[in-house]
Design a protein around this motif. Structure first.
Motif, PDB file in Angstrom:
ATOM      1  N   VAL A   1       0.883  -1.163   0.000  1.00  0.00           N
ATOM      2  CA  VAL A   1       0.000   0.000   0.000  1.00  0.00           C
ATOM      3  C   VAL A   1       0.926   1.220   0.000  1.00  0.00           C
ATOM      4  O   VAL A   1       1.862   1.291   0.797  1.00  0.00           O
ATOM      5  CB  VAL A   1      -0.902   0.039   1.252  1.00  0.00           C
ATOM      6  CG1 VAL A   1      -1.739   1.308   1.274  1.00  0.00           C
ATOM      7  CG2 VAL A   1      -1.785  -1.184   1.298  1.00  0.00           C
ATOM      8  N   ALA A   2       0.674   2.160  -0.899  1.00  0.00           N
ATOM      9  CA  ALA A   2       1.487   3.369  -0.970  1.00  0.00           C
ATOM     10  C   ALA A   2       0.940   4.409  -0.004  1.00  0.00           C
ATOM     11  O   ALA A   2      -0.263   4.647   0.047  1.00  0.00           O
ATOM     12  CB  ALA A   2       1.499   3.922  -2.391  1.00  0.00           C
TER      13      ALA A   2
ATOM     14  N   ARG B   1       0.493  -4.752   2.997  1.00  0.00           N
ATOM     15  CA  ARG B   1      -0.905  -4.575   3.394  1.00  0.00           C
ATOM     16  C   ARG B   1      -1.157  -5.045   4.828  1.00  0.00           C
ATOM     17  O   ARG B   1      -1.834  -4.360   5.602  1.00  0.00           O
ATOM     18  CB  ARG B   1      -1.791  -5.339   2.402  1.00  0.00           C
ATOM     19  CG  ARG B   1      -3.240  -5.000   2.460  1.00  0.00           C
ATOM     20  CD  ARG B   1      -3.967  -5.548   1.255  1.00  0.00           C
ATOM     21  NE  ARG B   1      -3.528  -4.900   0.027  1.00  0.00           N
ATOM     22  CZ  ARG B   1      -3.953  -3.714  -0.399  1.00  0.00           C
ATOM     23  NH1 ARG B   1      -4.830  -3.053   0.315  1.00  0.00           N
ATOM     24  NH2 ARG B   1      -3.514  -3.196  -1.520  1.00  0.00           N
ATOM     25  N   ASP B   2      -0.611  -6.191   5.228  1.00  0.00           N
ATOM     26  CA  ASP B   2      -0.827  -6.679   6.590  1.00  0.00           C
ATOM     27  C   ASP B   2      -0.117  -5.801   7.622  1.00  0.00           C
ATOM     28  O   ASP B   2      -0.640  -5.572   8.717  1.00  0.00           O
ATOM     29  CB  ASP B   2      -0.421  -8.146   6.723  1.00  0.00           C
ATOM     30  CG  ASP B   2       1.043  -8.388   6.390  1.00  0.00           C
ATOM     31  OD1 ASP B   2       1.647  -7.569   5.677  1.00  0.00           O
ATOM     32  OD2 ASP B   2       1.585  -9.414   6.844  1.00  0.00           O
ATOM     33  N   ALA B   3       1.064  -5.277   7.287  1.00  0.00           N
ATOM     34  CA  ALA B   3       1.777  -4.366   8.195  1.00  0.00           C
ATOM     35  C   ALA B   3       1.005  -3.058   8.341  1.00  0.00           C
ATOM     36  O   ALA B   3       0.920  -2.500   9.443  1.00  0.00           O
ATOM     37  CB  ALA B   3       3.189  -4.094   7.681  1.00  0.00           C
ATOM     38  N   PHE B   4       0.428  -2.582   7.261  1.00  0.00           N
ATOM     39  CA  PHE B   4      -0.380  -1.363   7.319  1.00  0.00           C
ATOM     40  C   PHE B   4      -1.535  -1.540   8.300  1.00  0.00           C
ATOM     41  O   PHE B   4      -1.789  -0.684   9.143  1.00  0.00           O
ATOM     42  CB  PHE B   4      -0.919  -1.025   5.919  1.00  0.00           C
ATOM     43  CG  PHE B   4      -1.787   0.204   5.883  1.00  0.00           C
ATOM     44  CD1 PHE B   4      -1.241   1.443   5.605  1.00  0.00           C
ATOM     45  CD2 PHE B   4      -3.149   0.121   6.129  1.00  0.00           C
ATOM     46  CE1 PHE B   4      -2.033   2.586   5.587  1.00  0.00           C
ATOM     47  CE2 PHE B   4      -3.952   1.251   6.111  1.00  0.00           C
ATOM     48  CZ  PHE B   4      -3.387   2.487   5.834  1.00  0.00           C
ATOM     49  N   ALA B   5      -2.215  -2.686   8.208  1.00  0.00           N
ATOM     50  CA  ALA B   5      -3.357  -2.950   9.095  1.00  0.00           C
ATOM     51  C   ALA B   5      -2.922  -3.011  10.550  1.00  0.00           C
ATOM     52  O   ALA B   5      -3.639  -2.538  11.434  1.00  0.00           O
ATOM     53  CB  ALA B   5      -4.046  -4.247   8.681  1.00  0.00           C
ATOM     54  N   ARG B   6      -1.725  -3.566  10.830  1.00  0.00           N
ATOM     55  CA  ARG B   6      -1.235  -3.649  12.213  1.00  0.00           C
ATOM     56  C   ARG B   6      -0.800  -2.282  12.739  1.00  0.00           C
ATOM     57  O   ARG B   6      -1.115  -1.916  13.866  1.00  0.00           O
ATOM     58  CB  ARG B   6      -0.074  -4.636  12.298  1.00  0.00           C
ATOM     59  CG  ARG B   6      -0.493  -6.093  12.232  1.00  0.00           C
ATOM     60  CD  ARG B   6       0.625  -7.029  12.640  1.00  0.00           C
ATOM     61  NE  ARG B   6       1.918  -6.714  12.060  1.00  0.00           N
ATOM     62  CZ  ARG B   6       2.395  -7.230  10.935  1.00  0.00           C
ATOM     63  NH1 ARG B   6       1.664  -8.073  10.245  1.00  0.00           N
ATOM     64  NH2 ARG B   6       3.590  -6.897  10.500  1.00  0.00           N
ATOM     65  N   VAL B   7      -0.073  -1.522  11.917  1.00  0.00           N
ATOM     66  CA  VAL B   7       0.459  -0.233  12.366  1.00  0.00           C
ATOM     67  C   VAL B   7      -0.660   0.781  12.589  1.00  0.00           C
ATOM     68  O   VAL B   7      -0.675   1.495  13.585  1.00  0.00           O
ATOM     69  CB  VAL B   7       1.491   0.315  11.353  1.00  0.00           C
ATOM     70  CG1 VAL B   7       1.853   1.757  11.650  1.00  0.00           C
ATOM     71  CG2 VAL B   7       2.735  -0.560  11.340  1.00  0.00           C
ATOM     72  N   PHE B   8      -1.591   0.850  11.656  1.00  0.00           N
ATOM     73  CA  PHE B   8      -2.638   1.861  11.733  1.00  0.00           C
ATOM     74  C   PHE B   8      -3.924   1.338  12.378  1.00  0.00           C
ATOM     75  O   PHE B   8      -4.882   2.086  12.522  1.00  0.00           O
ATOM     76  CB  PHE B   8      -2.931   2.434  10.350  1.00  0.00           C
ATOM     77  CG  PHE B   8      -1.785   3.237   9.805  1.00  0.00           C
ATOM     78  CD1 PHE B   8      -1.544   4.528  10.252  1.00  0.00           C
ATOM     79  CD2 PHE B   8      -0.927   2.696   8.854  1.00  0.00           C
ATOM     80  CE1 PHE B   8      -0.487   5.261   9.766  1.00  0.00           C
ATOM     81  CE2 PHE B   8       0.136   3.430   8.358  1.00  0.00           C
ATOM     82  CZ  PHE B   8       0.359   4.713   8.816  1.00  0.00           C
ATOM     83  N   ASN B   9      -3.950   0.029  12.722  1.00  0.00           N
ATOM     84  CA  ASN B   9      -5.090  -0.595  13.373  1.00  0.00           C
ATOM     85  C   ASN B   9      -6.380  -0.404  12.583  1.00  0.00           C
ATOM     86  O   ASN B   9      -7.453  -0.180  13.148  1.00  0.00           O
ATOM     87  CB  ASN B   9      -5.254  -0.071  14.809  1.00  0.00           C
ATOM     88  CG  ASN B   9      -6.097  -1.005  15.644  1.00  0.00           C
ATOM     89  OD1 ASN B   9      -6.165  -2.198  15.377  1.00  0.00           O
ATOM     90  ND2 ASN B   9      -6.752  -0.460  16.653  1.00  0.00           N
ATOM     91  N   VAL B  10      -6.254  -0.455  11.275  1.00  0.00           N
ATOM     92  CA  VAL B  10      -7.403  -0.338  10.383  1.00  0.00           C
ATOM     93  C   VAL B  10      -7.081  -1.114   9.109  1.00  0.00           C
ATOM     94  O   VAL B  10      -5.971  -1.027   8.596  1.00  0.00           O
ATOM     95  CB  VAL B  10      -7.743   1.142  10.080  1.00  0.00           C
ATOM     96  CG1 VAL B  10      -6.608   1.837   9.387  1.00  0.00           C
ATOM     97  CG2 VAL B  10      -9.013   1.268   9.277  1.00  0.00           C
TER      98      VAL B  10
ATOM     99  N   LEU C   1      -8.712  -4.399  -0.375  1.00  0.00           N
ATOM    100  CA  LEU C   1      -7.792  -5.076  -1.288  1.00  0.00           C
ATOM    101  C   LEU C   1      -7.572  -4.323  -2.589  1.00  0.00           C
ATOM    102  O   LEU C   1      -6.505  -4.386  -3.178  1.00  0.00           O
ATOM    103  CB  LEU C   1      -8.294  -6.495  -1.594  1.00  0.00           C
ATOM    104  CG  LEU C   1      -8.207  -7.488  -0.446  1.00  0.00           C
ATOM    105  CD1 LEU C   1      -8.844  -8.805  -0.839  1.00  0.00           C
ATOM    106  CD2 LEU C   1      -6.767  -7.684  -0.019  1.00  0.00           C
ATOM    107  N   GLU C   2      -8.590  -3.601  -3.049  1.00  0.00           N
ATOM    108  CA  GLU C   2      -8.479  -2.882  -4.315  1.00  0.00           C
ATOM    109  C   GLU C   2      -7.927  -1.463  -4.151  1.00  0.00           C
ATOM    110  O   GLU C   2      -7.758  -0.739  -5.119  1.00  0.00           O
ATOM    111  CB  GLU C   2      -9.828  -2.838  -5.049  1.00  0.00           C
ATOM    112  CG  GLU C   2     -10.911  -2.045  -4.342  1.00  0.00           C
ATOM    113  CD  GLU C   2     -11.666  -2.802  -3.251  1.00  0.00           C
ATOM    114  OE1 GLU C   2     -12.534  -2.173  -2.633  1.00  0.00           O
ATOM    115  OE2 GLU C   2     -11.396  -3.981  -3.023  1.00  0.00           O
ATOM    116  N   GLN C   3      -7.626  -1.064  -2.918  1.00  0.00           N
ATOM    117  CA  GLN C   3      -7.121   0.288  -2.651  1.00  0.00           C
ATOM    118  C   GLN C   3      -5.599   0.297  -2.714  1.00  0.00           C
ATOM    119  O   GLN C   3      -4.934  -0.281  -1.860  1.00  0.00           O
ATOM    120  CB  GLN C   3      -7.604   0.771  -1.279  1.00  0.00           C
ATOM    121  CG  GLN C   3      -7.225   2.191  -0.994  1.00  0.00           C
ATOM    122  CD  GLN C   3      -7.831   2.694   0.309  1.00  0.00           C
ATOM    123  OE1 GLN C   3      -8.703   2.048   0.891  1.00  0.00           O
ATOM    124  NE2 GLN C   3      -7.369   3.837   0.755  1.00  0.00           N
ATOM    125  N   PRO C   4      -5.019   1.002  -3.700  1.00  0.00           N
ATOM    126  CA  PRO C   4      -3.566   0.974  -3.860  1.00  0.00           C
ATOM    127  C   PRO C   4      -2.809   1.973  -2.992  1.00  0.00           C
ATOM    128  O   PRO C   4      -1.616   1.823  -2.779  1.00  0.00           O
ATOM    129  CB  PRO C   4      -3.365   1.300  -5.334  1.00  0.00           C
ATOM    130  CG  PRO C   4      -4.537   2.162  -5.678  1.00  0.00           C
ATOM    131  CD  PRO C   4      -5.673   1.665  -4.825  1.00  0.00           C
TER     132      PRO C   4
END
Length: 130
Positions: free
Chosen positions: A59-60, A94-103, A107-110
């Motif tokens: 994710v950018a 993507r999985d790190a983003f979800a852990r860091v930002f807790n959200v 899947l289609e969001q770049p």
């Protein structure tokens, strides 16, 4: 001399970096009128580099200046053409983003637009390597 033609090369703007890139498609004026420039921008997409990173599961994070960007919509989301990109980018799995930002991120969001300072905070979280 008029530089218009009835054929044009399609371009899109990259959601992440904002640069124009060729899609490889040709556009044709069905009336065969000389109505188009050599390149025609049709919308937003991902340039080849950012498309590759997206397909690899990244994710950018696109840093934007809130004072220069347009106002978000009623839902609080900023449209790509409203974002004033500073040029600073980061990519997170993507999985790190979800852990860091807790959200979770769809899947289609770049990409996501972030405020200045977020990238520095993320860099401070990464342990230094020698």
């Amino acid at each position: 001399m008029d530089d218009n033609s009835h054929v044009s090369l399609e371009q899109q703007l990259c959601l992440v970096c904002g640069t124009a890139f060729d899609t490889g498609s040709l556009l044709l004026d069905r009336r065969l009128r000389a109505s188009m420039k050599h390149h025609t921008t049709t919308g937003w997409g991902l340039c080849p580099e950012h498309q590759r990173l997206f397909l690899e599961g990244f994710v950018a994070l696109v840093e934007c200046d809130p004072q220069r960007s347009g106002s978000p919509t009623v839902s609080g989301l900023m449209k790509p053409d409203q974002a004033y990109r500073t040029g600073r980018l980061a990519h997170l799995k993507r999985d790190a983003f979800a852990r860091v930002f807790n959200v979770p991120v769809a899947l289609e969001q770049p990409c996501v637009f972030i405020e200045p300072g977020v990238i520095e905070q993320l860099q401070a979280m990464v342990p230094a390597t020698d």
